[in-house]
Design a protein around this motif. Structure first.
Motif, PDB file in Angstrom:
ATOM      1  N   LEU A 172       1.146  -1.454  -0.236  1.00  9.84           N
ATOM      2  CA  LEU A 172       0.319  -0.102  -0.095  1.00  9.84           C
ATOM      3  C   LEU A 172       1.400   1.209  -0.020  1.00  9.84           C
ATOM      4  O   LEU A 172       0.125   2.582  -0.718  1.00  9.84           O
ATOM      5  CB  LEU A 172      -0.654   0.394   1.248  1.00  9.84           C
ATOM      6  CG  LEU A 172      -2.687  -1.194   1.143  1.00  9.84           C
ATOM      7  CD1 LEU A 172      -2.897  -1.042   2.826  1.00  9.84           C
ATOM      8  CD2 LEU A 172      -2.997  -0.709   0.137  1.00  9.84           C
ATOM      9  N   ALA A 173       2.065   1.298   0.134  1.00  7.58           N
ATOM     10  CA  ALA A 173       2.689   2.693   0.382  1.00  7.58           C
ATOM     11  C   ALA A 173       4.291   2.389   0.102  1.00  7.58           C
ATOM     12  O   ALA A 173       4.500   4.268   0.538  1.00  7.58           O
ATOM     13  CB  ALA A 173       2.146   2.721   2.353  1.00  7.58           C
ATOM     14  N   LEU A 174       4.909   1.333   0.060  1.00  3.63           N
ATOM     15  CA  LEU A 174       6.354   1.215   0.420  1.00  3.63           C
ATOM     16  C   LEU A 174       6.554   2.421  -1.645  1.00  3.63           C
ATOM     17  O   LEU A 174       7.939   2.834  -1.524  1.00  3.63           O
ATOM     18  CB  LEU A 174       6.236   0.032  -0.546  1.00  3.63           C
ATOM     19  CG  LEU A 174       8.296  -0.156  -0.447  1.00  3.63           C
ATOM     20  CD1 LEU A 174       8.813   0.841   0.795  1.00  3.63           C
ATOM     21  CD2 LEU A 174       8.563  -1.464  -0.369  1.00  3.63           C
ATOM     22  N   ALA A 175       5.848   1.904  -2.361  1.00  4.55           N
ATOM     23  CA  ALA A 175       6.141   2.221  -3.769  1.00  4.55           C
ATOM     24  C   ALA A 175       6.195   4.296  -3.363  1.00  4.55           C
ATOM     25  O   ALA A 175       7.051   4.879  -3.856  1.00  4.55           O
ATOM     26  CB  ALA A 175       5.246   2.151  -4.689  1.00  4.55           C
ATOM     27  N   PRO A 176       5.240   5.076  -3.036  1.00  3.61           N
ATOM     28  CA  PRO A 176       5.690   6.655  -2.837  1.00  3.61           C
ATOM     29  C   PRO A 176       6.016   7.017  -1.349  1.00  3.61           C
ATOM     30  O   PRO A 176       6.792   7.480  -2.078  1.00  3.61           O
ATOM     31  CB  PRO A 176       3.859   6.965  -1.543  1.00  3.61           C
ATOM     32  CG  PRO A 176       2.748   5.199  -1.773  1.00  3.61           C
ATOM     33  CD  PRO A 176       3.846   4.622  -2.512  1.00  3.61           C
ATOM     34  N   THR A 177       6.412   5.894  -0.553  1.00  2.00           N
ATOM     35  CA  THR A 177       7.983   6.501   0.180  1.00  2.00           C
ATOM     36  C   THR A 177       8.738   6.212  -0.581  1.00  2.00           C
ATOM     37  O   THR A 177       9.853   6.834  -0.388  1.00  2.00           O
ATOM     38  CB  THR A 177       7.840   4.901   1.313  1.00  2.00           C
ATOM     39  OG1 THR A 177       6.519   5.026   1.632  1.00  2.00           O
ATOM     40  CG2 THR A 177       8.882   6.054   2.410  1.00  2.00           C
ATOM     41  N   CYS A 178       9.437   5.185  -1.296  1.00  2.00           N
ATOM     42  CA  CYS A 178      10.319   4.541  -2.285  1.00  2.00           C
ATOM     43  C   CYS A 178      10.501   6.315  -3.165  1.00  2.00           C
ATOM     44  O   CYS A 178      11.575   7.237  -3.400  1.00  2.00           O
ATOM     45  CB  CYS A 178      10.456   4.036  -3.147  1.00  2.00           C
ATOM     46  SG  CYS A 178      10.789   2.683  -2.174  1.00  2.00           S
ATOM     47  N   ILE A 179       9.374   6.847  -3.645  1.00  6.07           N
ATOM     48  CA  ILE A 179       9.492   8.137  -4.648  1.00  6.07           C
ATOM     49  C   ILE A 179       9.837   9.576  -3.828  1.00  6.07           C
ATOM     50  O   ILE A 179      10.982  10.057  -3.943  1.00  6.07           O
ATOM     51  CB  ILE A 179       8.151   8.332  -5.842  1.00  6.07           C
ATOM     52  CG1 ILE A 179       7.775   6.730  -6.345  1.00  6.07           C
ATOM     53  CG2 ILE A 179       7.555   9.320  -6.352  1.00  6.07           C
ATOM     54  CD1 ILE A 179       6.265   7.095  -6.746  1.00  6.07           C
ATOM     55  N   LEU A 180       9.289   9.544  -2.640  1.00  5.32           N
ATOM     56  CA  LEU A 180       9.219  10.539  -1.632  1.00  5.32           C
ATOM     57  C   LEU A 180      11.124  10.681  -1.611  1.00  5.32           C
ATOM     58  O   LEU A 180      11.277  11.735  -1.305  1.00  5.32           O
ATOM     59  CB  LEU A 180       8.720  10.453  -0.887  1.00  5.32           C
ATOM     60  CG  LEU A 180       7.140  11.102  -1.023  1.00  5.32           C
ATOM     61  CD1 LEU A 180       6.273  10.754   0.101  1.00  5.32           C
ATOM     62  CD2 LEU A 180       7.143  12.473  -1.775  1.00  5.32           C
TER      63      LEU A 180
END
Length: 335
Positions: free
Chosen positions: A29-37
């Protein structure tokens, strides 16, 4: 609402199971946006070179996801996936051998909310896929969108995930010598909107792209049904025709991902949250359907094989449903 808290004396192994599933839910749910940030944040710190070097690496490595990815056996064999397996628990049920001299397309049904069964069975070694099917290497398809996230793309490739576009899915199937199995959650993101406990809706009636791909490459088809996949989350009621379902389908057509409003339990309590319920998932792999290679199949040939596949999936469900608590009067509903 009265909250049911987990007991303080919960055994350590159950806490480790919960932690394993928590990291998986977070990754989903959240690792992809966390990596982008993180990628952009590092550019404005003294560690800016990390992002710059990664960008250079990414440029030269851009086509790897569409060329079979980079599955890392060490990651797939980590103990954390065994804890995740035991949380539900999840098991893989073999009904027939798969000859490693052939390539295969495994049609996974149903998608469920977070495809827990597909990931655990075909991306990790926790349920014994490599022992049950020696010589077969599995590749689970995932939306191409997620392979555009820095750092995250490498993590999911290490787990054996590849993009679900035709070029990427075709690559393992085009390799000579056999031994490759592409796993497709055929219903995709739209089917997640039908993932309610006690329902057996399969989005398959008009799904023929994977059938055509099998014929073009001569890859044998294998129906897979995952009993319990729809039971691990509750979802807000969203019947077709309601404003909520219309909104979800509209967003799915724009973004490419579905947004089911799901819920289950929490980390330290059992009343609400995004952690799945501890309910068993049994993924039954059916018998392979032999497919002759035909680069340009006719409509009639395509329809005939599609119908055969639906019949085999239905037979697989009927044969095994009694073992997993499904009422004898319940049948698959092809949508």
């Amino acid at each position: 609402m009265k909250i049911a808290f987990a007991p303080l004396n919960t055994p350590l192994h159950r806490r480790l199971q919960t932690a394993a599933v928590l990291q998986w839910v977070f990754s989903f749910l959240a690792l992809a946006p966390t990596c982008i940030l993180l990628f952009f944040y590092l550019l404005f710190t003294r560690f800016w070179l990390v992002s710059v070097l990664y960008a250079v690496w990414w440029f030269f490595d851009y086509d790897t996801p569409s060329r079979g990815g980079r599955k890392l056996p060490y990651l797939c064999g980590l103990k954390v996936w065994e804890y995740m397996r035991d949380y539900f628990p999840i098991k893989l049920v073999k009904t027939a051998d798969l000859n490693p001299k052939h390539n295969y397309i495994l049609g996974f049904h149903p998608h469920g909310v977070l495809v827990a069964g597909a990931f655990t069975n075909f991306c990790s070694f926790a349920t014994g896929f490599t022992h049950l099917y020696p010589g077969i290497k599995s590749y689970l398809l995932m939306l191409p969108l997620w392979f555009r996230a820095p750092f995250f793309r490498d993590y999911i490739m290490f787990a054996g995930l590849i993009p679900s576009d035709k070029e990427s899915a075709s690559y393992p199937l085009s390799q000579r010598g056999g031994g490759n199995a592409v796993v497709i959650a055929v219903g995709g993101a739209p089917e997640a909107l039908d993932a309610h406990p006690g329902t057996y809706n399969v989005l398959l009636a008009k799904k023929k792209g994977f059938i055509k791909m099998a014929m073009e490459h001569g890859a044998h088809l294998v129906p897979v049904f995952s009993f319990g996949e729809n039971e691990v989350f509750d979802q807000v009621e969203n019947p077709r025709g309601t404003w909520l379902r219309w909104t979800q389908e509209r967003l799915q057509s724009i973004m490419g991902i579905s947004l089911p409003l799901f819920h289950a339990r929490g980390i330290f309590q059992y009343s609400f949250g995004l952690m799945p319920y501890r309910k068993p998932i049994s993924t039954v792999v059916g018998r392979p359907i032999k497919v002759e290679k035909k680069e340009k199949p006719t409509t009639e040939e395509l329809d005939a094989l599609h119908q055969l596949y639906m019949d085999e999936l239905s037979d697989l469900f009927e044969e095994h449903k009694g073992n997993y608590g499904v009422n004898k009067d319940t049948h698959l509903n092809f949508v």
